[in-house]
Design a protein around this motif. Structure first.
Motif, PDB file in Angstrom:
ATOM      1  N   MET A   1       2.009  71.003 -25.794  1.00 18.49           N
ATOM      2  CA  MET A   1       2.283  69.644 -25.331  1.00 18.49           C
ATOM      3  C   MET A   1       3.647  69.599 -24.663  1.00 18.49           C
ATOM      4  O   MET A   1       4.677  69.735 -25.332  1.00 18.49           O
ATOM      5  CB  MET A   1       2.265  68.676 -26.514  1.00 18.49           C
ATOM      6  CG  MET A   1       0.916  68.523 -27.149  1.00 18.49           C
ATOM      7  SD  MET A   1      -0.197  67.592 -26.094  1.00 18.49           S
ATOM      8  CE  MET A   1      -1.627  67.540 -27.153  1.00 18.49           C
ATOM      9  N   CYS A   2       3.667  69.420 -23.366  1.00 22.79           N
ATOM     10  CA  CYS A   2       4.948  69.455 -22.672  1.00 22.79           C
ATOM     11  C   CYS A   2       4.797  68.927 -21.261  1.00 22.79           C
ATOM     12  O   CYS A   2       3.693  68.601 -20.799  1.00 22.79           O
ATOM     13  CB  CYS A   2       5.491  70.887 -22.632  1.00 22.79           C
ATOM     14  SG  CYS A   2       4.416  72.041 -21.754  1.00 22.79           S
ATOM     15  N   PHE A   3       5.932  68.825 -20.581  1.00 23.37           N
ATOM     16  CA  PHE A   3       5.994  68.589 -19.146  1.00 23.37           C
ATOM     17  C   PHE A   3       6.621  69.843 -18.527  1.00 23.37           C
ATOM     18  O   PHE A   3       7.714  70.245 -18.932  1.00 23.37           O
ATOM     19  CB  PHE A   3       6.849  67.371 -18.815  1.00 23.37           C
ATOM     20  CG  PHE A   3       6.317  66.067 -19.340  1.00 23.37           C
ATOM     21  CD1 PHE A   3       5.365  65.355 -18.629  1.00 23.37           C
ATOM     22  CD2 PHE A   3       6.770  65.550 -20.540  1.00 23.37           C
ATOM     23  CE1 PHE A   3       4.877  64.144 -19.111  1.00 23.37           C
ATOM     24  CE2 PHE A   3       6.290  64.350 -21.041  1.00 23.37           C
ATOM     25  CZ  PHE A   3       5.337  63.640 -20.317  1.00 23.37           C
ATOM     26  N   VAL A   4       5.939  70.446 -17.574  1.00 20.73           N
ATOM     27  CA  VAL A   4       6.447  71.639 -16.904  1.00 20.73           C
ATOM     28  C   VAL A   4       6.879  71.256 -15.494  1.00 20.73           C
ATOM     29  O   VAL A   4       6.074  70.738 -14.704  1.00 20.73           O
ATOM     30  CB  VAL A   4       5.383  72.762 -16.850  1.00 20.73           C
ATOM     31  CG1 VAL A   4       5.979  74.018 -16.217  1.00 20.73           C
ATOM     32  CG2 VAL A   4       4.851  73.068 -18.245  1.00 20.73           C
ATOM     33  N   ILE A   5       8.150  71.491 -15.181  1.00 21.19           N
ATOM     34  CA  ILE A   5       8.697  71.143 -13.871  1.00 21.19           C
ATOM     35  C   ILE A   5       8.454  72.310 -12.910  1.00 21.19           C
ATOM     36  O   ILE A   5       8.928  73.423 -13.139  1.00 21.19           O
ATOM     37  CB  ILE A   5      10.205  70.835 -13.961  1.00 21.19           C
ATOM     38  CG1 ILE A   5      10.490  69.848 -15.101  1.00 21.19           C
ATOM     39  CG2 ILE A   5      10.727  70.315 -12.631  1.00 21.19           C
ATOM     40  CD1 ILE A   5       9.821  68.516 -14.951  1.00 21.19           C
ATOM     41  N   LEU A   6       7.714  72.045 -11.831  1.00 21.19           N
ATOM     42  CA  LEU A   6       7.322  73.069 -10.868  1.00 21.19           C
ATOM     43  C   LEU A   6       7.858  72.747  -9.491  1.00 21.19           C
ATOM     44  O   LEU A   6       8.222  71.603  -9.187  1.00 21.19           O
ATOM     45  CB  LEU A   6       5.785  73.175 -10.812  1.00 21.19           C
ATOM     46  CG  LEU A   6       5.071  73.459 -12.137  1.00 21.19           C
ATOM     47  CD1 LEU A   6       3.570  73.241 -11.976  1.00 21.19           C
ATOM     48  CD2 LEU A   6       5.362  74.866 -12.604  1.00 21.19           C
ATOM     49  N   ASN A   7       7.877  73.761  -8.625  1.00 18.81           N
ATOM     50  CA  ASN A   7       8.291  73.548  -7.242  1.00 18.81           C
ATOM     51  C   ASN A   7       7.334  72.599  -6.535  1.00 18.81           C
ATOM     52  O   ASN A   7       6.104  72.696  -6.689  1.00 18.81           O
ATOM     53  CB  ASN A   7       8.321  74.878  -6.482  1.00 18.81           C
ATOM     54  CG  ASN A   7       9.423  75.795  -6.957  1.00 18.81           C
ATOM     55  OD1 ASN A   7      10.497  75.331  -7.325  1.00 18.81           O
ATOM     56  ND2 ASN A   7       9.172  77.089  -6.966  1.00 18.81           N
ATOM     57  N   GLY A   8       7.896  71.704  -5.748  1.00 11.94           N
ATOM     58  CA  GLY A   8       7.085  70.799  -4.943  1.00 11.94           C
ATOM     59  C   GLY A   8       7.115  71.189  -3.479  1.00 11.94           C
ATOM     60  O   GLY A   8       7.591  72.256  -3.109  1.00 11.94           O
TER      61      GLY A   8
END
Length: 445
Positions: A404-411
């Motif tokens: 359970m998380c938020f993964v910050i990825l390249n946009g």
């Protein structure tokens, strides 16, 4: 802002395993016990990732599988612990790796679909887990490898290269360096490794006795891993560069320190707010805490070498009452996220390890049993790895209902800057509320 959901037409990729085997170091390696740091101890779970490549007539998937298999055999020499097995040392009371050269897994598979038929590769599709199996068929659990590599060919000639590995082996930065090394060994020119891994996990010690001088959150034990695909929802939130600039402008309106108005801080503050307001505990006015995973290589004293290949991760945090999060200005949350990171820099910048590493040793439990866990992948550079057949058209983590998380990825990049993609893995009963608060926030800016 755009929301991407799993592709309902792709619940099964029709993957057929053509070959499954163990592969071994190309040279004899020393049999030994491999020490694991206290941080390593808390990260014993699988991470699945996949690269996607378009068809290349010079490199059919079968040829690519042979090249990657040979490359894996080569890199298992300097990464000999990845061919070992976990074991418990009863004398020390610690988990360690038995470097016994029992091998890593290698799978060649095929799918009935084309890359185009898969749809948007950014889609958080649980079926993509079929592209990075975590176990080899026919092996008992105690014989299973710590990492499995998989090449899956598609009907169009394109292919996916997946990897499933126990997190105890590598953190994000080390995993990226491993892939750089692996890709280099797939070339024909006998080039050296771009990065020589530093495998000594004792470089990240705790003080004896452990010492925690500053206040730290004391979370409840992590929830049991009883999540399944039915009560977890997956979304990707695409924030354009314009969205990011709007968030920064809103934070700047209250004249907070410009150094705290970073892309990461404003995105983190937005996710924290929306997740806190979606919590069933909001009516009880309980605390909501945001926990951000940090690379501590340069933060600890003495600093770790960049090539350190263990789990050199720690956390930064900020906490507030849900009622306050709802009424405070957005800039206040941005400032708190930034202060949490600055506080972590101070805590880790002490001799012999750092405060939160000591905290793990004392509590023997992870600091992630919180409302909001953020894992930043955007700066790691997985997408920049170059193989003999070129760069991938997409790289990403595969969704896991246990994480359970938020993964910050390249946009996406455009004339106004660079956007951010956020992989959201959250309880299904909360996801609609989270998305509502995201839309409501932008509509009322």
């Amino acid at each position: 802002m755009k929301i991407i959901s799993p592709n309902p037409a792709m619940k099964d990729l029709k993957v057929k395993i053509e070959e499954s085997k163990l592969v071994f170091p190309s040279q004899q390696t020393q049999k030994r016990s491999f020490f694991l740091s206290d941080v390593d101890h808390f990260l014993c779970y699988n991470i699945q990732t996949a690269y996607f490549f378009k068809a290349n007539p010079d490199y059919p998937p079968e040829s690519i599988a042979r090249r990657l298999k040979m490359a894996v055999e080569k890199v298992l020499v300097p990464y000999d612990f990845m061919a070992g097995r976990l074991k418990w040392n009863h004398q020390s009371g610690r988990l360690e790796i038995d470097c016994n050269s029992q091998g890593a897994g290698f799978v060649f598979a095929s799918s009935e679909f084309t890359l185009e038929e898969l749809g948007d590769l950014l889609s958080p599709n649980p079926a993509f887990q079929q592209l990075a199996v975590d176990k080899l068929p026919g092996l008992d659990d105690d014989k299973q490898p710590l990492c499995v590599f998989q090449v899956t060919s598609f009907n169009c000639g394109g292919f996916a290269f997946g990897m499933s590995n126990d997190h105890v082996l590598l953190d994000g930065l080390a995993a990226k360096m491993f892939r750089e090394n692996l890709a280099s060994q797939a070339f024909d020119d006998d080039r050296p490794l771009p990065f020589v891994p530093i495998n000594d996990r004792r470089l990240l010690p705790v003080r004896l006795p452990p010492h925690v001088p500053l206040p730290q959150p004391s979370p409840p034990p992590p929830p049991p891993n009883d999540q399944n695909i039915d009560n977890v929802d997956f979304k990707v939130v695409k924030l354009s560069s314009s969205d990011i600039n709007l968030l920064k402008a809103k934070a700047a309106a209250d004249n907070i320190e410009s150094g705290k108005i970073s892309t990461f801080n404003v995105v983190a503050a937005l996710l924290w707010r929306c997740r806190a307001l979606s919590s069933p505990c909001i009516n009880d006015n309980k605390d909501s805490t945001i926990v951000t995973v940090l690379d501590v290589r340069s933060r600890v004293k003495p600093p770790l070498p960049p090539e350190y290949c263990g789990n050199a991760v720690g956390v930064a945090y900020a906490s507030a009452k849900c009622e306050d999060i709802e009424k405070w200005a957005f800039s206040k949350l941005v400032e708190m996220v930034g202060e949490g990171i600055n506080r972590a820099n101070e805590e880790y910048g002490v001799e012999s390890g750092g405060v939160t590493i000591d905290w793990w040793e004392i509590k023997r439990k992870v600091l992630c049993g919180e409302d909001v866990l953020l894992t930043p992948w955007s700066g790691l550079g997985f997408d920049r790895v170059v193989f003999p057949w070129g760069k991938s058209v997409h790289f990403g983590p595969l969704v896991d209902p246990l994480q359970m998380c938020f993964v910050i990825l390249n946009g996406e990049a455009d004339d106004d800057g660079v956007g951010v993609n956020v992989l959201c893995v959250q309880p299904a009963q909360l996801m609609d509320r989270i998305l509502f608060h995201l839309h409501h926030f932008f509509q009322h800016m």
